[in-house]
Structures are given as C-alpha cells and as structure tokens.
Design a protein around this motif. Structure first.
Motif, PDB file in Angstrom:
ATOM      1  N   PHE A 102       0.846  -1.189   0.000  1.00  0.00           N
ATOM      2  CA  PHE A 102       0.000   0.000   0.000  1.00  0.00           C
ATOM      3  C   PHE A 102       0.880   1.237   0.000  1.00  0.00           C
ATOM      4  O   PHE A 102       2.100   1.157   0.229  1.00  0.00           O
ATOM      5  CB  PHE A 102      -0.931   0.017   1.225  1.00  0.00           C
ATOM      6  CG  PHE A 102      -0.237  -0.243   2.533  1.00  0.00           C
ATOM      7  CD1 PHE A 102       0.440   0.767   3.215  1.00  0.00           C
ATOM      8  CD2 PHE A 102      -0.249  -1.519   3.095  1.00  0.00           C
ATOM      9  CE1 PHE A 102       1.081   0.515   4.418  1.00  0.00           C
ATOM     10  CE2 PHE A 102       0.393  -1.779   4.299  1.00  0.00           C
ATOM     11  CZ  PHE A 102       1.058  -0.760   4.957  1.00  0.00           C
ATOM     12  N   THR A 103       0.290   2.390  -0.255  1.00  0.00           N
ATOM     13  CA  THR A 103       0.988   3.670  -0.285  1.00  0.00           C
ATOM     14  C   THR A 103       0.280   4.645   0.656  1.00  0.00           C
ATOM     15  O   THR A 103      -0.937   4.838   0.551  1.00  0.00           O
ATOM     16  CB  THR A 103       1.002   4.256  -1.711  1.00  0.00           C
ATOM     17  OG1 THR A 103       1.702   3.368  -2.571  1.00  0.00           O
ATOM     18  CG2 THR A 103       1.689   5.607  -1.735  1.00  0.00           C
ATOM     19  N   LEU A 104       1.028   5.238   1.573  1.00  0.00           N
ATOM     20  CA  LEU A 104       0.457   6.155   2.561  1.00  0.00           C
ATOM     21  C   LEU A 104       0.533   7.614   2.124  1.00  0.00           C
ATOM     22  O   LEU A 104      -0.049   8.481   2.779  1.00  0.00           O
ATOM     23  CB  LEU A 104       1.160   5.979   3.909  1.00  0.00           C
ATOM     24  CG  LEU A 104       1.038   4.586   4.540  1.00  0.00           C
ATOM     25  CD1 LEU A 104       1.846   4.519   5.831  1.00  0.00           C
ATOM     26  CD2 LEU A 104      -0.424   4.228   4.794  1.00  0.00           C
ATOM     27  N   TRP A 105       1.255   7.885   1.042  1.00  0.00           N
ATOM     28  CA  TRP A 105       1.364   9.272   0.553  1.00  0.00           C
ATOM     29  C   TRP A 105       0.200   9.577  -0.380  1.00  0.00           C
ATOM     30  O   TRP A 105      -0.074   8.835  -1.320  1.00  0.00           O
ATOM     31  CB  TRP A 105       2.679   9.465  -0.172  1.00  0.00           C
ATOM     32  CG  TRP A 105       2.822  10.792  -0.883  1.00  0.00           C
ATOM     33  CD1 TRP A 105       2.905  11.000  -2.227  1.00  0.00           C
ATOM     34  CD2 TRP A 105       2.912  12.082  -0.275  1.00  0.00           C
ATOM     35  NE1 TRP A 105       3.041  12.335  -2.503  1.00  0.00           N
ATOM     36  CE2 TRP A 105       3.047  13.029  -1.320  1.00  0.00           C
ATOM     37  CE3 TRP A 105       2.893  12.530   1.048  1.00  0.00           C
ATOM     38  CZ2 TRP A 105       3.175  14.400  -1.076  1.00  0.00           C
ATOM     39  CZ3 TRP A 105       3.006  13.894   1.286  1.00  0.00           C
ATOM     40  CH2 TRP A 105       3.151  14.806   0.238  1.00  0.00           C
ATOM     41  N   LYS A 106      -0.502  10.683  -0.103  1.00  0.00           N
ATOM     42  CA  LYS A 106      -1.617  11.117  -0.939  1.00  0.00           C
ATOM     43  C   LYS A 106      -1.165  12.328  -1.748  1.00  0.00           C
ATOM     44  O   LYS A 106      -1.141  13.456  -1.241  1.00  0.00           O
ATOM     45  CB  LYS A 106      -2.825  11.462  -0.065  1.00  0.00           C
ATOM     46  CG  LYS A 106      -3.341  10.283   0.764  1.00  0.00           C
ATOM     47  CD  LYS A 106      -4.421  10.708   1.740  1.00  0.00           C
ATOM     48  CE  LYS A 106      -5.659  11.189   1.011  1.00  0.00           C
ATOM     49  NZ  LYS A 106      -6.754  11.513   1.958  1.00  0.00           N
ATOM     50  N   ALA A 107      -0.781  12.080  -2.988  1.00  0.00           N
ATOM     51  CA  ALA A 107      -0.204  13.136  -3.814  1.00  0.00           C
ATOM     52  C   ALA A 107      -1.201  14.260  -4.074  1.00  0.00           C
ATOM     53  O   ALA A 107      -0.818  15.437  -4.158  1.00  0.00           O
ATOM     54  CB  ALA A 107       0.282  12.548  -5.142  1.00  0.00           C
ATOM     55  N   GLU A 108      -2.502  13.921  -4.189  1.00  0.00           N
ATOM     56  CA  GLU A 108      -3.496  14.936  -4.515  1.00  0.00           C
ATOM     57  C   GLU A 108      -3.685  15.944  -3.382  1.00  0.00           C
ATOM     58  O   GLU A 108      -3.969  17.123  -3.620  1.00  0.00           O
ATOM     59  CB  GLU A 108      -4.839  14.275  -4.862  1.00  0.00           C
ATOM     60  CG  GLU A 108      -5.493  13.491  -3.736  1.00  0.00           C
ATOM     61  CD  GLU A 108      -4.956  12.082  -3.568  1.00  0.00           C
ATOM     62  OE1 GLU A 108      -5.548  11.316  -2.789  1.00  0.00           O
ATOM     63  OE2 GLU A 108      -3.943  11.757  -4.242  1.00  0.00           O
ATOM     64  N   THR A 109      -3.493  15.524  -2.134  1.00  0.00           N
ATOM     65  CA  THR A 109      -3.624  16.437  -0.995  1.00  0.00           C
ATOM     66  C   THR A 109      -2.281  16.765  -0.362  1.00  0.00           C
ATOM     67  O   THR A 109      -2.218  17.545   0.587  1.00  0.00           O
ATOM     68  CB  THR A 109      -4.542  15.836   0.082  1.00  0.00           C
ATOM     69  OG1 THR A 109      -4.013  14.568   0.516  1.00  0.00           O
ATOM     70  CG2 THR A 109      -5.946  15.633  -0.459  1.00  0.00           C
ATOM     71  N   ARG A 110      -1.218  16.156  -0.875  1.00  0.00           N
ATOM     72  CA  ARG A 110       0.148  16.379  -0.383  1.00  0.00           C
ATOM     73  C   ARG A 110       0.243  16.177   1.137  1.00  0.00           C
ATOM     74  O   ARG A 110       0.654  17.069   1.880  1.00  0.00           O
ATOM     75  CB  ARG A 110       0.658  17.769  -0.774  1.00  0.00           C
ATOM     76  CG  ARG A 110       0.777  17.957  -2.278  1.00  0.00           C
ATOM     77  CD  ARG A 110       1.640  19.140  -2.646  1.00  0.00           C
ATOM     78  NE  ARG A 110       2.967  19.077  -2.061  1.00  0.00           N
ATOM     79  CZ  ARG A 110       3.970  18.300  -2.511  1.00  0.00           C
ATOM     80  NH1 ARG A 110       3.770  17.498  -3.547  1.00  0.00           N
ATOM     81  NH2 ARG A 110       5.139  18.323  -1.924  1.00  0.00           N
ATOM     82  N   GLN A 111      -0.138  14.982   1.570  1.00  0.00           N
ATOM     83  CA  GLN A 111       0.007  14.627   2.965  1.00  0.00           C
ATOM     84  C   GLN A 111       0.035  13.104   3.107  1.00  0.00           C
ATOM     85  O   GLN A 111      -0.417  12.376   2.220  1.00  0.00           O
ATOM     86  CB  GLN A 111      -1.144  15.209   3.790  1.00  0.00           C
ATOM     87  CG  GLN A 111      -2.516  14.708   3.386  1.00  0.00           C
ATOM     88  CD  GLN A 111      -3.623  15.410   4.148  1.00  0.00           C
ATOM     89  OE1 GLN A 111      -3.402  15.931   5.240  1.00  0.00           O
ATOM     90  NE2 GLN A 111      -4.815  15.444   3.588  1.00  0.00           N
ATOM     91  N   PHE A 112       0.603  12.645   4.215  1.00  0.00           N
ATOM     92  CA  PHE A 112       0.588  11.228   4.530  1.00  0.00           C
ATOM     93  C   PHE A 112      -0.678  10.916   5.323  1.00  0.00           C
ATOM     94  O   PHE A 112      -1.136  11.734   6.128  1.00  0.00           O
ATOM     95  CB  PHE A 112       1.815  10.830   5.349  1.00  0.00           C
ATOM     96  CG  PHE A 112       3.097  10.820   4.558  1.00  0.00           C
ATOM     97  CD1 PHE A 112       3.377   9.790   3.669  1.00  0.00           C
ATOM     98  CD2 PHE A 112       4.029  11.837   4.706  1.00  0.00           C
ATOM     99  CE1 PHE A 112       4.550   9.775   2.943  1.00  0.00           C
ATOM    100  CE2 PHE A 112       5.204  11.835   3.986  1.00  0.00           C
ATOM    101  CZ  PHE A 112       5.471  10.804   3.095  1.00  0.00           C
ATOM    102  N   ARG A 113      -1.243   9.753   5.096  1.00  0.00           N
ATOM    103  CA  ARG A 113      -2.414   9.323   5.854  1.00  0.00           C
ATOM    104  C   ARG A 113      -2.013   8.217   6.834  1.00  0.00           C
ATOM    105  O   ARG A 113      -0.978   7.574   6.682  1.00  0.00           O
ATOM    106  CB  ARG A 113      -3.500   8.804   4.907  1.00  0.00           C
ATOM    107  CG  ARG A 113      -3.085   7.576   4.103  1.00  0.00           C
ATOM    108  CD  ARG A 113      -4.209   7.044   3.243  1.00  0.00           C
ATOM    109  NE  ARG A 113      -3.788   5.915   2.426  1.00  0.00           N
ATOM    110  CZ  ARG A 113      -3.728   4.657   2.849  1.00  0.00           C
ATOM    111  NH1 ARG A 113      -4.067   4.371   4.108  1.00  0.00           N
ATOM    112  NH2 ARG A 113      -3.337   3.688   2.052  1.00  0.00           N
ATOM    113  N   PHE A 114      -2.844   8.001   7.853  1.00  0.00           N
ATOM    114  CA  PHE A 114      -2.601   6.938   8.814  1.00  0.00           C
ATOM    115  C   PHE A 114      -3.046   5.607   8.200  1.00  0.00           C
ATOM    116  O   PHE A 114      -4.017   5.560   7.437  1.00  0.00           O
ATOM    117  CB  PHE A 114      -3.365   7.196  10.111  1.00  0.00           C
ATOM    118  CG  PHE A 114      -2.906   6.362  11.257  1.00  0.00           C
ATOM    119  CD1 PHE A 114      -1.702   6.631  11.881  1.00  0.00           C
ATOM    120  CD2 PHE A 114      -3.664   5.285  11.709  1.00  0.00           C
ATOM    121  CE1 PHE A 114      -1.262   5.852  12.949  1.00  0.00           C
ATOM    122  CE2 PHE A 114      -3.239   4.507  12.766  1.00  0.00           C
ATOM    123  CZ  PHE A 114      -2.028   4.786  13.386  1.00  0.00           C
TER     124      PHE A 114
END
Length: 474
Positions: free
Chosen positions: A72-84
């Motif tokens: 999985f990928t925790l980086w959200k490029a569209e919002t430029r933040q990492f998610r839990f």
C-alpha cells in the motif's frame, strides 16, 4: 588508468557490522558505485555483485525504499500529505513486525516493536519510518515554550507555499520582516507542517503566555527561547534507537587509498601535528574529505572541514605517522566549515569524484534551498560507512555581529538545509563524518557538506557562495 579500489578489512567490517550501514541488501554491498558516464573502477573483492535499484522516485515525498515491501501507499499526492494506515494495513504491519505501538509524528511513521526487520527499511508504504523499542515513545523534538496563540492574527496571511514544501528565499524574507515588530527572531526553521522561530535571549526580552501568533504564513508557529540554538538544544530529545549505533563498530577506516588505488570523497584526511603552544601539541585531527572542485581559471582544490585544520595547514592521508602528505590548506570558507586544499601532483592525479564508496557519486553542485522536501540523500564517512538523510526543511539564521554593529538585512542571512538523519551518526561517529558531501540520490547533486547534527536533525549551509564564485565539481 588507476588500479581498482580494494576495500580494507577495517572498512569492510565497518560496513558489514552496522545495522544502519548495511541496510540496502542482506549480503555485503559493493565498495564502489559508478555511473555509466564516468571512469569505471572494477570491484575486486570476492563478495562484490551488481547492485539492485535501491529507491523508487527518491526526489521528493512518496519515495519507496527497496526494503519497503508494503502492498500500500500512505502518501496522498493529490492532498500532499501522509495518511494513517487503515485497519487492514495495520493488520499487515502487525503481522510483519509484531508491533506494540504504531503512530505518526509529523511526517514520520513510528513502529514500537521488539522485532525490527532486517535489513531496516527507511520507508513503509512510502512514508519515512523509524523503529523504537517497547516502552519508548518518539515524537518530533519541539520547543517547550508556551508563547504560541492560534487566535492571534497571522502577520503574513498572503504568503503561501504548497503543503509539505519549502518556502522560497523571497517568502522567507517576507515572513521574517512580518515578525520584526512581534519578536526578536534570530533564526527560523521551516519544517514541512510547522515553523520553529528562535528568539534572542541576550536582549532580556520576555514573552507572555500566548503572546505570539500561533499561525504564521498559514503554518503552525512554535518558539524556541534559549541560549543554545534549536538544533543543539534538542539533543536530549533525540530518538531512542532500537538498533543503537553506539553498540556497533568503533573502528575507523585508516586505509591508504592513495597507495593502493585512488582517492575519493569519503576517504580519511588528517591534519599535521598541532602547533607549539596549543592545548595538545602531539595530536592530529582526523575527519572525512569532500570533493575535488575547480573554477573557471582551471584551479583545482580539494574540500576538507575547516574546523579540523585550525592548528595545522598540512593535510595527510590516512594519518601523519606512516601516511602520505597530500596537500596543504590555501584558503578557507568558515561559514561553510570547509577549507581548500592544494593537492600534491600525485594526490591530484589520483583523486576522482566518480565514486563515493557505497554512496551515490557526486556529479554537480545544487544551488539555493529549492531542493524538494522528502528528497533522499546519502553520505559515506570514514567513521560511519553509508547512512541516509531525508531533506525535511530549510533554515534562515542571522549571522553573528559584534555589539554595536548595524544589523544585517534579511537578504544577507545564512540559509541552509535541514535533514532528518537515518544512520550511524551518534557522537563521536558524526564528528569524523564532517566534510563528507551530502549527495542527492536521484540527481547526484551536492546540496552541502555534513557539518552540524544532533543525531536526528542535520544542518548544512547552501553552496550558493561557491557556485557564485565559479566553483564546480572537477
């Protein structure tokens, strides 16, 4: 053509024994890495092998380390933040690491476990990750003052830059000017989601509870108000390492690469004996050499740490007693903590920037502070072997001035990079790494030289002045 580089038994032990320096492959890694457009230096040790790609997209947030096997990928490029991590993802992490605790702190994922993976991944699901032992809690080192008040007006609400990115130099100057009437700021540390302002203490000025804005330029603002600068002051707050580099090898690489092969960045350099009348007259100072550079007139010099040659201008490799004299100091740049060495003809002919032990070889200088946050860099020092840095911000600091002298305009402040350190850099190891080039894994660009570190955060001045003077890699 120079003969192949042979790695000494001491440095082989250094690179194979540390849980941090041997993080890239289960087998021992090759001693040299070269680029296809540089001179090829053949690997000659018995365990050498082709190196697999170690990173995917290391030039910004969302990079994946080669030992990051998370599906999985925790980086959200569209919002430029990492998610839990989600419930399913947490179950996967528990199955992999038997964790006792899992949390995020800023832009770092923390896993509390008695069973850290071997080898250590530097990201998990593309999010930078550290492992801490049971019972230990790691959070980002932050100032302890209570000056921030989020209800006060933002003094520069029109200054904006993208989430998790760096401000430009122009934006930094705007922020500093906006803070002038509110506080006596001596430095500003711009991190991905908050800013730490350092306040003058010699003026005896006091600040009340909640008296300063808690939001500046749209970011959370924190305030450090102590005699020691922020980075040295947080030394006691650094992470408790589950794999403690202090328990690793204390050996330093004393190999004579001039005699057996070639000189490269990362080799040991040592001063001559200190001058009579100094505190220690029989000692030499050892550290790590930088890069060979040249200017438009064709002059070539080697960079070394300025502070390692304060009492002697003579430079030796690997040590004075039984080593070779390779040059002498001809100029200094104290603000960068580097000195210029005029190499002897033999040392100059031998030196190459095209390899850097296990680290990415340097190819050019970076200019300015525009290097993206989340970019991964490497350093290889004579006391540490390979370790990794992640760009996480920039700093602007007021140059020191004698009392009574006019203040320096914000445009003339000292600008530098802030890195998060992954690797074997505890004292006294980090002291002997000073001078080693910090090389961008994706581009080979040198963003600075390893200089100041508290074990977790490292600071490096930008190389703008060198570039402006016309210096480039030889």
């Amino acid at each position: 053509m120079p003969s192949p580089v042979r790695l000494s038994p001491a440095v082989q032990y250094l690179q194979q024994s540390s849980a941090y320096t041997d993080i890239y492959t289960n087998a021992a890694t090759s001693p040299l890495r070269t680029r296809t457009n540089s001179r090829h230096l053949q690997e000659t040790i018995s365990h050498s092998h082709p190196e697999p790609p170690r990173w995917q997209n290391p030039g910004g947030w969302g990079a994946r380390h080669m030992h990051d096997i998370a599906p999985f990928t925790l980086w959200k490029a569209e919002t430029r933040q990492f998610r839990f991590p989600s419930r399913e993802e947490k179950a996967w992490i528990r199955n992999q690491f038997e964790y006792e605790g899992l949390w995020t702190t800023g832009w770092i994922l923390c896993i509390q476990t008695a069973s850290p993976p071997q080898p250590i991944p530097l990201t998990l699901g593309t999010m930078p990750v550290i492992f801490v032992p049971p019972g230990e809690i790691f959070t980002q080192p932050l100032p302890a003052t209570n000056y921030s008040n989020p209800r006060l007006s933002d003094p520069c609400p029109t200054v904006e830059w993208p989430r998790m990115d760096n401000p430009t130099k122009t934006q930094i100057i705007e922020v500093l000017r906006a803070m002038t009437d509110l506080a006596n700021v001596t430095a500003a540390n711009f991190l991905p989601t908050w800013t730490v302002f350092e306040l003058e203490t010699a003026d005896k000025r006091t600040y009340g509870l909640g008296s300063l804005p808690g939001i500046v330029a749209g970011r959370a603002a924190l305030y450090h108000h102590k005699d020691a600068p922020f980075i040295p002051a947080i030394r006691s707050l650094t992470r408790p390492g589950l794999i403690n580099p202090a328990n690793g090898p204390t050996v330093q690489d004393t190999s004579n690469y001039l005699r057996q092969s070639v000189l490269t960045p990362g080799c040991r350099v040592e001063s001559g004996l200190t001058l009579p009348g100094t505190p220690v007259t029989s000692a030499t100072f050892a550290t790590t050499c930088g890069v060979k550079i040249c200017n438009a007139s064709g002059e070539e010099v080697l960079t070394v740490p300025h502070h390692g040659f304060l009492h002697s201008k003579e430079v030796y490799h690997p040590y004075r007693a039984g080593g070779d004299h390779i040059g002498h100091i001809i100029d200094t740049r104290p603000e960068l903590d580097i000195a210029f060495v005029k190499l002897t003809p033999a040392a100059s002919k031998s030196f190459t920037n095209s390899c850097y032990f296990q680290a990415t070889p340097p190819t050019r200088f970076h200019k300015g502070i525009e290097q993206l946050n989340g970019t991964w860099c490497e350093v290889d020092g004579m006391s540490s072997g390979l370790f990794t840095l992640m760009k996480q911000g920039v700093q602007a600091r007021q140059p020191k001035r004698p009392n009574g002298h006019p203040e320096i305009d914000f445009t003339e402040w000292l600008f530098g990079h802030l890195f998060y350190v992954f690797g074997n850099t505890r004292d006294p190891i980090s002291d002997a790494v000073c001078g080693a080039p910090i090389v961008d894994i994706e581009t080979g660009g040198v963003s600075g030289f390893f200089h100041l570190s508290d074990g977790v955060i490292a600071y490096s001045a930008t190389l703008d002045d060198l570039v402006t003077e016309g210096w480039s890699l030889a």
